[in-house]
Design a protein around this motif. Structure first.
Motif, short mmCIF file in Angstrom:
data_model
loop_
_atom_site.label_atom_id
_atom_site.label_comp_id
_atom_site.label_asym_id
_atom_site.label_seq_id
_atom_site.Cartn_x
_atom_site.Cartn_y
_atom_site.Cartn_z
N THR A 21 -14.13 -2.39 1.24
CA THR A 21 -14.57 -1.81 -0.03
C THR A 21 -13.47 -0.87 -0.53
OG1 THR A 21 -15.69 0.01 1.11
CG2 THR A 21 -17.04 -1.91 0.53
N TRP A 22 -13.51 -0.55 -1.82
CA TRP A 22 -12.54 0.38 -2.41
C TRP A 22 -12.96 1.81 -2.14
CZ3 TRP A 22 -7.83 -0.55 -4.21
CH2 TRP A 22 -7.50 -1.85 -4.55
N ASN A 35 1.87 8.10 4.17
CA ASN A 35 1.56 8.15 5.60
C ASN A 35 0.18 7.57 5.87
OD1 ASN A 35 3.99 9.36 6.25
ND2 ASN A 35 3.16 11.42 6.21
N PHE A 36 -0.80 7.91 5.03
CA PHE A 36 -2.16 7.40 5.19
C PHE A 36 -2.19 5.88 5.04
CE2 PHE A 36 -6.20 6.08 3.31
CZ PHE A 36 -7.10 6.57 4.26
N VAL A 37 -1.53 5.36 4.02
CA VAL A 37 -1.53 3.92 3.76
C VAL A 37 -0.92 3.15 4.93
CG1 VAL A 37 -0.49 2.14 2.28
CG2 VAL A 37 -1.53 4.14 1.26
N ALA A 42 -2.72 -0.92 8.36
CA ALA A 42 -1.94 -0.69 7.14
C ALA A 42 -2.48 -1.52 5.99
CB ALA A 42 -0.47 -1.02 7.38
N GLN A 43 -2.46 -0.95 4.79
CA GLN A 43 -2.91 -1.69 3.62
C GLN A 43 -1.89 -2.79 3.29
OE1 GLN A 43 -4.51 1.40 4.01
NE2 GLN A 43 -6.10 -0.12 3.92
N GLN A 44 -2.39 -3.89 2.77
CA GLN A 44 -1.56 -5.04 2.37
C GLN A 44 -1.27 -4.96 0.88
OE1 GLN A 44 -0.48 -7.25 4.81
NE2 GLN A 44 -1.47 -5.78 6.16
N ALA A 45 -0.47 -5.88 0.39
CA ALA A 45 -0.15 -5.94 -1.03
C ALA A 45 -1.43 -6.03 -1.85
CB ALA A 45 0.74 -7.14 -1.32
N VAL A 48 -3.77 -1.05 -2.57
CA VAL A 48 -3.59 0.38 -2.78
C VAL A 48 -3.04 0.64 -4.18
CG1 VAL A 48 -1.26 0.45 -1.83
CG2 VAL A 48 -2.69 2.47 -1.72
N CYS A 49 -3.45 1.77 -4.75
CA CYS A 49 -2.99 2.18 -6.07
C CYS A 49 -2.88 3.70 -6.06
CB CYS A 49 -3.99 1.72 -7.11
SG CYS A 49 -3.57 2.23 -8.78
#
Length: 64
Positions: A21-22, A35-37, A42-45, A48-49
């Protein structure tokens, strides 16, 4: 409340679930947000924004 690197891992582990979920979280700097991402997982393409707020914080929206 803004999140620091020391808090980031705790928050990320607390919200892991089987259904992605967002989420949105404020950070004090871009370095803190990055650092969080990059923490596991890890977030993928496209997951994240970033946005700069008028008070200088970084608002991070991420899919986890």
């Amino acid at each position: 409340m803004t999140v620091t690197t020391s808090d980031a891992k705790v928050f990320k582990n607390a919200i892991k679930s089987k259904v992605k979920t967002w989420h949105s979280m404020p950070f004090t700097s871009m370095d803190e947000a990055v650092n969080f991402v990059n923490l596991e997982p890890a977030q993928q393409a496209g997951e994240v924004c970033f946005s700069h707020t008028p008070d200088g914080r970084i608002e991070l929206m991420y899919f986890l």
